[in-house]
Design a protein around this motif. Structure first.
Motif, mmCIF file in Angstrom:
data_model
loop_
_atom_site.group_PDB
_atom_site.id
_atom_site.type_symbol
_atom_site.label_atom_id
_atom_site.label_comp_id
_atom_site.label_asym_id
_atom_site.label_seq_id
_atom_site.Cartn_x
_atom_site.Cartn_y
_atom_site.Cartn_z
ATOM 1 N N ARG A 176 -40.324 8.064 85.764
ATOM 2 C CA ARG A 176 -40.791 8.399 84.417
ATOM 3 C C ARG A 176 -42.295 8.637 84.421
ATOM 4 N NH1 ARG A 176 -40.329 3.914 79.985
ATOM 5 N NH2 ARG A 176 -42.051 3.144 81.227
ATOM 6 N N GLU A 177 -43.035 7.802 85.120
ATOM 7 C CA GLU A 177 -44.486 7.966 85.192
ATOM 8 C C GLU A 177 -44.872 9.228 85.962
ATOM 9 O OE1 GLU A 177 -46.597 6.228 83.431
ATOM 10 O OE2 GLU A 177 -44.891 5.063 82.706
ATOM 11 N N PRO A 206 -43.825 10.071 79.906
ATOM 12 C CA PRO A 206 -44.551 8.991 80.578
ATOM 13 C C PRO A 206 -45.232 8.087 79.547
ATOM 14 C CG PRO A 206 -45.040 11.090 81.593
ATOM 15 C CD PRO A 206 -44.260 11.373 80.356
ATOM 16 N N SER A 207 -45.474 6.846 79.913
ATOM 17 C CA SER A 207 -46.017 5.882 78.949
ATOM 18 C C SER A 207 -47.440 6.215 78.545
ATOM 19 C CB SER A 207 -45.954 4.471 79.539
ATOM 20 O OG SER A 207 -46.721 4.407 80.728
ATOM 21 N N ASN A 247 -38.815 3.638 86.260
ATOM 22 C CA ASN A 247 -40.176 3.630 85.720
ATOM 23 C C ASN A 247 -41.124 4.481 86.561
ATOM 24 O OD1 ASN A 247 -39.581 2.036 83.500
ATOM 25 N ND2 ASN A 247 -39.920 0.139 84.630
ATOM 26 N N SER A 248 -40.991 4.430 87.872
ATOM 27 C CA SER A 248 -41.864 5.251 88.717
ATOM 28 C C SER A 248 -41.555 6.742 88.544
ATOM 29 C CB SER A 248 -41.735 4.842 90.182
ATOM 30 O OG SER A 248 -40.466 5.155 90.686
#
Length: 76
Positions: free
Chosen positions: A63-64, A73-74, A60-61
């Protein structure tokens, strides 16, 4: 007075009987030393790292941060 002739017959066998056990002993000592000074601490460091490692959190880190091309990224 002349010097005595050097003994050449069986010289290799005589030297090997002396040097082979020394070489074997030193190689075993070096292997044991490497195991306990390099290999064991390295294995312990990997074990300690993976006790605390969370792959989903790391993904997640990344991807962000926008590292992956296939995952947006979200925020986008």
């Amino acid at each position: 007075m002349s010097l005595p002739k050097p003994v050449m017959r069986g010289l290799l066998g005589k030297r090997l009987r002396f040097h082979l056990p020394i070489a074997f002993t030193l190689s075993v000592i070096a292997a044991i030393g490497f195991k306990y000074t390099v290999a064991e601490p390295r294995k312990q460091a990997y074990a300690d790292f993976y006790k605390q490692y969370d792959a989903v959190k790391e993904f997640n880190s990344m991807r962000e941060a926008g590292i992956f091309e296939s995952v947006r990224p979200s925020g986008e």
